[in-house]
Design an enzyme around this catalytic site. Structure first.
Site, mmCIF file in Angstrom:
data_model
loop_
_atom_site.group_PDB
_atom_site.id
_atom_site.type_symbol
_atom_site.label_atom_id
_atom_site.label_comp_id
_atom_site.label_asym_id
_atom_site.label_seq_id
_atom_site.Cartn_x
_atom_site.Cartn_y
_atom_site.Cartn_z
ATOM 1 N N SER A 135 -83.912 37.048 31.927
ATOM 2 C CA SER A 135 -84.144 36.427 30.621
ATOM 3 C C SER A 135 -83.487 37.307 29.558
ATOM 4 C CB SER A 135 -85.651 36.319 30.382
ATOM 5 O OG SER A 135 -85.920 35.821 29.103
ATOM 6 N N LYS A 161 -80.965 33.214 31.756
ATOM 7 C CA LYS A 161 -81.735 32.406 30.790
ATOM 8 C C LYS A 161 -81.529 33.003 29.416
ATOM 9 C CE LYS A 161 -86.709 32.453 29.768
ATOM 10 N NZ LYS A 161 -88.049 32.188 30.346
ATOM 11 N N LEU A 162 -81.141 32.156 28.467
ATOM 12 C CA LEU A 162 -80.937 32.625 27.097
ATOM 13 C C LEU A 162 -82.089 32.171 26.221
ATOM 14 C CD1 LEU A 162 -77.174 31.786 26.369
ATOM 15 C CD2 LEU A 162 -78.168 33.903 27.316
ATOM 16 N N LYS A 163 -82.599 33.091 25.437
ATOM 17 C CA LYS A 163 -83.587 32.727 24.430
ATOM 18 C C LYS A 163 -82.839 32.059 23.279
ATOM 19 C CE LYS A 163 -87.448 34.402 26.094
ATOM 20 N NZ LYS A 163 -88.635 33.560 26.344
ATOM 21 N N ASP A 189 -84.483 28.939 26.684
ATOM 22 C CA ASP A 189 -85.925 28.951 26.402
ATOM 23 C C ASP A 189 -86.121 29.114 24.902
ATOM 24 O OD1 ASP A 189 -88.664 29.235 26.358
ATOM 25 O OD2 ASP A 189 -88.719 31.100 27.518
ATOM 26 N N ASN A 191 -89.284 28.864 23.338
ATOM 27 C CA ASN A 191 -90.640 29.301 22.962
ATOM 28 C C ASN A 191 -91.180 28.538 21.744
ATOM 29 O OD1 ASN A 191 -89.489 32.247 24.183
ATOM 30 N ND2 ASN A 191 -91.510 31.610 24.843
ATOM 31 N N GLU A 214 -86.319 25.030 28.324
ATOM 32 C CA GLU A 214 -87.730 25.428 28.468
ATOM 33 C C GLU A 214 -88.440 25.404 27.125
ATOM 34 O OE1 GLU A 214 -87.931 29.270 30.338
ATOM 35 O OE2 GLU A 214 -90.066 29.536 29.931
ATOM 36 N N ASP A 239 -93.447 25.498 29.683
ATOM 37 C CA ASP A 239 -94.023 26.826 29.917
ATOM 38 C C ASP A 239 -95.371 26.862 29.176
ATOM 39 O OD1 ASP A 239 -94.771 29.505 29.757
ATOM 40 O OD2 ASP A 239 -92.862 30.267 29.046
ATOM 41 N N LYS A 263 -96.767 30.498 35.284
ATOM 42 C CA LYS A 263 -97.134 31.892 34.987
ATOM 43 C C LYS A 263 -98.617 32.045 35.284
ATOM 44 C CE LYS A 263 -93.918 32.835 31.191
ATOM 45 N NZ LYS A 263 -93.785 32.749 29.716
ATOM 46 N N GLY A 291 -92.086 35.010 33.751
ATOM 47 C CA GLY A 291 -92.359 36.448 33.627
ATOM 48 C C GLY A 291 -92.957 36.746 32.270
HETATM 49 O O1 SMG Z 1 -90.589 39.089 32.332
HETATM 50 O O2 SMG Z 1 -88.480 38.647 32.441
HETATM 51 C C1 SMG Z 1 -89.548 38.601 31.869
HETATM 52 C C2 SMG Z 1 -89.617 37.882 30.556
HETATM 53 C C3 SMG Z 1 -89.290 36.467 30.693
HETATM 54 O O3 SMG Z 1 -88.579 35.268 28.812
HETATM 55 C C4 SMG Z 1 -89.515 35.671 29.431
HETATM 56 N N1 SMG Z 1 -90.783 35.432 29.077
HETATM 57 O O4 SMG Z 1 -91.466 32.405 27.377
HETATM 58 O O5 SMG Z 1 -90.778 32.721 29.328
HETATM 59 C C5 SMG Z 1 -91.123 33.176 28.248
HETATM 60 C C6 SMG Z 1 -91.128 34.655 27.934
HETATM 61 C C7 SMG Z 1 -92.462 35.103 27.409
HETATM 62 C C8 SMG Z 1 -92.575 36.539 27.100
HETATM 63 S S1 SMG Z 1 -91.480 37.048 25.902
HETATM 64 C C9 SMG Z 1 -91.944 38.607 25.362
HETATM 65 MG MG MG Z 2 -90.838 30.633 28.374
#
Ligand code: SMG
Ligand code: MG
Length: 369
Positions: A135, A161-163, A189, A191, A214, A239, A263, A291
């Site tokens: 990520s 995976k790109l935020k 993703d 969020n 996501e 998610d 998760k 994660g």
């Molecule tokens: O553990 O590799 C990891 C982080 C993966 O992007 C990740 N998690 O929304 O999926 C999600 C985020 C939530 C935590 S971001 C601090």
């Molecule tokens: Mg996510």
């Protein structure tokens, strides 16, 4: 087994690079570990609640309080229990899935170690290694982003995976797709950073052949996600929205979840996570393991979960070194050929590095029965 003693251990650990998402930037973590002593031995769990309630309503100080004052007293008074009882014993208390999951993890770890078994056997994992995705956060420049992505490609990750967030979406995705080529799986993703009025804009991501998008919309907006799923070619993955077996089933029925990120912390534990996996397998919905920037405790358990047959997409189970220069376990998760080995040791499958754990401990609260 009978629970005898609880230790709530807080550790402070730096990230190798700051991790920026649509809800904020983290450069170090304040993590709550749950350590239980029972009549058959000890176990450890990791609470995935963040410092602030920005990913979900839970946060680390609140999780510690609810475990100490509300959850633990019920388990401690329950007499002879198994880890599989934890969820049912705590079910009448609303919410706090990450706090509940951490206690269930510690109970599982203790029980499995006492029996000389591990989580992989208990859950019924079918593979001894699982594909590993990484990520990648948001950066202040495209050059920085591309440099980081290139590093992860060189490390051999099986998927990127790109935020994303408004203002950081089409262009970074376009450039990363150009950099990595058409073959390497790519997903995004958000969020919850977008709204229903952005559906047309989000459909423009279709051009980049993404594995999935996501959680673009707020966690309670199942209908909006169903509308996006109808409009876009890119599969919609939930998610934050998925918090129980029932609501996973409803999201699937509504057409809001074409893929689900599982998760354990978000759904109240590994045993509920497996039930959501079973439901998705039956409904033909692909799942993958999310994660929460876990240490070696959570990473080991996540690898065991991801070995179940319905986890057909690479998870966010990257090498420990993607986040931490040194882990609190002696056997940190590594990535070889794009895969992570499922731990074979007893319990959740990790071995603690007690010296380092003690060195980064910021507090320890003990509660006896
Ligand atoms: O553990 O590799 C990891 C982080 C993966 O992007 C990740 N998690 O929304 O999926 C999600 C985020 C939530 C935590 S971001 C601090
Ligand atoms: Mg996510």
């Amino acid at each position: 087994m009978r629970l005898r003693r609880l230790e709530l251990r807080r550790i402070a650990i730096d990230l190798v690079v700051p991790f920026r998402t649509s809800f904020g930037t983290e450069s170090s973590r304040d993590i709550l570990l749950v350590h239980v002593t029972t009549d058959v031995g000890e176990g450890w769990g990791e609470c995935v609640a963040m410092g602030e309630p920005v990913y979900s309503a839970e946060f680390v100080d609140g999780a510690q309080l609810v475990i100490r004052d509300h959850l633990w007293p019920i388990l401690a008074a329950a007499g002879e229990i198994t880890a599989a009882d934890v969820d049912r014993l705590l079910a009448h208390l609303h919410g706090h899935p990450m706090a509940k999951a951490a206690l269930e993890m510690a109970a599982l770890d203790a029980e499995l170690r006492a029996d000389g078994r591990n989580l992989h056997d208990l859950l019924g994992g079918e593979r001894d290694r699982v594909p590993s995705g990484v990520s990648v956060g948001i950066f202040s420049s495209m050059d920085e982003l591309l440099g980081q992505v290139q590093g992860y490609v060189d490390d051999g990750y099986a998927r990127i995976k790109l935020k994303i967030e408004p203002g950081w979406d089409l262009e970074p995705v376009r450039l990363v797709r150009e950099l990595i080529g058409p073959e390497l799986p790519l997903q995004v993703d958000a969020n919850t950073a977008y709204g229903r009025t952005d559906i047309e804009h989000l459909c423009r991501l279709d051009e980049y052949d993404l594995l999935l998008i996501e959680q673009p919309l707020p966690e309670d907006d199942l209908l909006g996600h169903a509308q996006l799923a109808n409009a876009s070619a890119t599969p919609v993955c939930l998610d934050e929205s998925i918090v129980s077996v029932q609501n996973a089933a409803d999201a699937i029925d509504l057409g809001a979840a074409e893929i689900i990120n599982i998760k354990p912390g978000r759904v109240g534990g590994y045993l509920t996570a497996r039930r959501i996996h079973d439901l998705c397998l039956e409904r033909g919905i692909p799942v993958w393991c999310g994660g929460m920037v876990e240490t070696g405790i959570g990473r080991a358990a996540n690898a065991a979960l991801a070995a179940l047959p319905g986890f057909t997409l690479p998870g966010d189970i990257s090498a420990s070194s993607r986040f931490y220069a040194r882990d609190i376990v002696r056997d940190p998760i590594t990535v070889e050929g794009g895969h992570v080995e499922v731990p074979t040791g007893p319990g959740l499958g990790f071995e603690l590095d007690h010296d380092f754990l003690d060195a980064i401990t910021t507090s320890s609260e003990i509660v006896d029965v």
